[in-house]
Design a protein around this motif. Structure first.
Motif, PDB file in Angstrom:
ATOM      1  N   LEU A  44       0.820  -1.206   0.000  1.00 36.13           N
ATOM      2  CA  LEU A  44       0.000   0.000   0.000  1.00 36.13           C
ATOM      3  C   LEU A  44       0.860   1.265   0.000  1.00 36.13           C
ATOM      4  O   LEU A  44       0.498   2.278  -0.623  1.00 36.13           O
ATOM      5  CB  LEU A  44      -0.915   0.012   1.228  1.00 36.13           C
ATOM      6  N   ALA A  45       2.001   1.207   0.683  1.00 37.51           N
ATOM      7  CA  ALA A  45       2.843   2.401   0.821  1.00 37.51           C
ATOM      8  C   ALA A  45       3.683   2.689  -0.422  1.00 37.51           C
ATOM      9  O   ALA A  45       4.112   3.838  -0.625  1.00 37.51           O
ATOM     10  CB  ALA A  45       3.759   2.234   2.037  1.00 37.51           C
ATOM     11  N   ARG A  46       3.895   1.682  -1.256  1.00 36.34           N
ATOM     12  CA  ARG A  46       4.824   1.839  -2.385  1.00 36.34           C
ATOM     13  C   ARG A  46       4.481   3.022  -3.296  1.00 36.34           C
ATOM     14  O   ARG A  46       5.363   3.852  -3.588  1.00 36.34           O
ATOM     15  CB  ARG A  46       4.891   0.538  -3.181  1.00 36.34           C
ATOM     16  N   PRO A  47       3.237   3.172  -3.774  1.00 34.64           N
ATOM     17  CA  PRO A  47       2.957   4.324  -4.652  1.00 34.64           C
ATOM     18  C   PRO A  47       3.098   5.667  -3.944  1.00 34.64           C
ATOM     19  O   PRO A  47       3.438   6.672  -4.579  1.00 34.64           O
ATOM     20  CB  PRO A  47       1.514   4.080  -5.117  1.00 34.64           C
ATOM     21  N   PHE A  48       2.871   5.698  -2.636  1.00 36.22           N
ATOM     22  CA  PHE A  48       3.019   6.949  -1.898  1.00 36.22           C
ATOM     23  C   PHE A  48       4.478   7.370  -1.829  1.00 36.22           C
ATOM     24  O   PHE A  48       4.789   8.566  -1.869  1.00 36.22           O
ATOM     25  CB  PHE A  48       2.443   6.807  -0.488  1.00 36.22           C
ATOM     26  N   ARG A  49       5.372   6.415  -1.727  1.00 32.19           N
ATOM     27  CA  ARG A  49       6.805   6.734  -1.657  1.00 32.19           C
ATOM     28  C   ARG A  49       7.278   7.420  -2.935  1.00 32.19           C
ATOM     29  O   ARG A  49       8.248   8.191  -2.914  1.00 32.19           O
ATOM     30  CB  ARG A  49       7.616   5.464  -1.401  1.00 32.19           C
ATOM     31  N   THR A  50       6.611   7.155  -4.049  1.00 33.91           N
ATOM     32  CA  THR A  50       6.974   7.792  -5.322  1.00 33.91           C
ATOM     33  C   THR A  50       6.145   9.044  -5.586  1.00 33.91           C
ATOM     34  O   THR A  50       6.265   9.660  -6.649  1.00 33.91           O
ATOM     35  CB  THR A  50       6.772   6.804  -6.488  1.00 33.91           C
ATOM     36  N   GLY A  51       5.301   9.415  -4.624  1.00 34.70           N
ATOM     37  CA  GLY A  51       4.489  10.613  -4.773  1.00 34.70           C
ATOM     38  C   GLY A  51       3.230  10.422  -5.584  1.00 34.70           C
ATOM     39  O   GLY A  51       2.585  11.400  -5.978  1.00 34.70           O
ATOM     40  N   LEU A  52       2.846   9.157  -5.836  1.00 32.39           N
ATOM     41  CA  LEU A  52       1.689   8.878  -6.688  1.00 32.39           C
ATOM     42  C   LEU A  52       0.555   8.189  -5.934  1.00 32.39           C
ATOM     43  O   LEU A  52      -0.341   7.619  -6.548  1.00 32.39           O
ATOM     44  CB  LEU A  52       2.119   8.003  -7.874  1.00 32.39           C
ATOM     45  N   GLY A  53       0.583   8.236  -4.626  1.00 33.18           N
ATOM     46  CA  GLY A  53      -0.413   7.527  -3.840  1.00 33.18           C
ATOM     47  C   GLY A  53      -1.752   8.229  -3.786  1.00 33.18           C
ATOM     48  O   GLY A  53      -1.861   9.447  -3.996  1.00 33.18           O
ATOM     49  N   GLY A  54      -2.784   7.433  -3.506  1.00 32.28           N
ATOM     50  CA  GLY A  54      -4.125   7.986  -3.364  1.00 32.28           C
ATOM     51  C   GLY A  54      -5.108   6.902  -2.978  1.00 32.28           C
ATOM     52  O   GLY A  54      -4.712   5.771  -2.676  1.00 32.28           O
ATOM     53  N   ARG A  55      -6.376   7.249  -3.011  1.00 31.23           N
ATOM     54  CA  ARG A  55      -7.390   6.301  -2.575  1.00 31.23           C
ATOM     55  C   ARG A  55      -7.572   5.184  -3.608  1.00 31.23           C
ATOM     56  O   ARG A  55      -7.247   5.336  -4.786  1.00 31.23           O
ATOM     57  CB  ARG A  55      -8.709   7.014  -2.326  1.00 31.23           C
TER      58      ARG A  55
END
Length: 302
Positions: free
Chosen positions: A178-189
């Motif tokens: 779940l955290a992986r896309p957030f680490r690249t700045g592309l995370g969301g719901r």
């Protein structure tokens, strides 16, 4: 205690083993590979389809049995792989129950893993252990899987089924994914973000398992989830905040099933407002009731 664990190489099995050994308990693993001589736990080889593969005298007197065997569900589902998911749980559990039946002195309790997918997609309906099953592939598997332990009660073994929500830890389970896309700045719901998502910190999950093993009043299904159930959008924002990253992305359900895998619908997009009623009634103390505190602890230094 002297504890027997099947499926000990998985996320929950490894964490439980570490906690039990730290407490000074004796741990026995049923393994499908050649036993390792340097393992802290006693290892006994078995065939998950053949109860004759284990000499019960080698197991000794066991106080509790934990059954975590089963192929991962977080893998793209094909018809053949769904058969693997099902058989690796149902057949293995039946084998384990037969091994327990042959013990001269059966254990006090058998605790088998299951999941909150049992309840299906239920929108805002509050779900407790008394709630009926829902619709879905994993619910179809969970019903006979949970029922496979029933015969153990016939020879005096208390049985419990731990229905896990998402178990959060920094280095294993769903949180790193779940955290992986957030680490690249592309995370969301994920999906519309309104779906209720039961979760629990790994420390609380392991404490709950031991609590159930030691509490003779607890049996049947047990919801192993935090009382602080939240919506997916709240999880997404909390992950972003813990990592000091933005949360503006959005992955529609249809795209998520294509990009991540079709399993994501039942694991993370379906809504399940699950309450740990039995644990609360038994006065189990949760260390992490607050999602943000949980994620800050796990992600801020990782």
């Amino acid at each position: 205690m002297r504890v027997l664990i099947s499926g000990a190489s998985g996320f929950i099995g490894k964490s439980l083993t570490a906690r039990l050994l730290e407490r000074g308990d004796e741990v026995v693993h049923l393994v499908r590979r050649e036993p390792e001589s340097d393992s802290e736990a006693i290892q006994i080889r078995w065939d998950t389809t053949d109860p004759d593969s284990v000499n019960v005298d080698d197991l000794g007197a066991v106080d509790a049995v934990f059954n975590f065997s089963g192929a991962t569900v977080a893998k793209r589902w094909t018809r053949n792989y769904l058969d693997v998911i099902s058989s690796s749980r149902i057949i293995t559990t039946k084998t384990l129950v037969e091994i327990i039946r042959r013990m001269e002195a059966p254990p006090n309790v058998l605790i088998t893993a299951s999941g909150v997918a049992f309840y299906g997609d239920r929108d805002d309906e509050q779900l407790t252990e008394q709630s009926e099953r829902g619709e879905g592939i994993l619910a179809d598997i969970a019903v006979p899987w949970e029922a496979a332990t029933a015969s153990a009660e016939e020879f005096g073994v208390r049985t419990a089924t731990a229905r896990f929500g998402m178990v959060f830890a920094a280095d294993d389970g769903p949180l790193p994914v779940l955290a992986r896309p957030f680490r690249t700045g592309l995370g969301g719901r994920l999906g519309n973000g309104r779906q209720w998502t039961p979760w629990i910190h790994i420390d609380d999950a392991i404490s709950a398992l031991i609590f159930v093993a030691e509490n003779e009043s607890l049996n049947g299904p047990i919801n192993v989830v935090s009382p602080g159930v939240v919506r997916n959008s709240e999880i997404s924002q909390a992950i972003a905040d813990a990592l000091h990253k933005p949360c503006f992305g959005w992955m529609p359900a249809i795209i998520a099933k294509f990009v991540i895998g079709n399993y994501i619908q039942e694991l993370a997009i379906d809504s399940k407002f699950v309450i740990p009623e039995k644990l609360l009634q038994a006065s189990f103390e949760f260390k992490y009731r607050d999602l943000r505190a949980c994620l800050e602890h796990e992600l801020s230094t990782n």
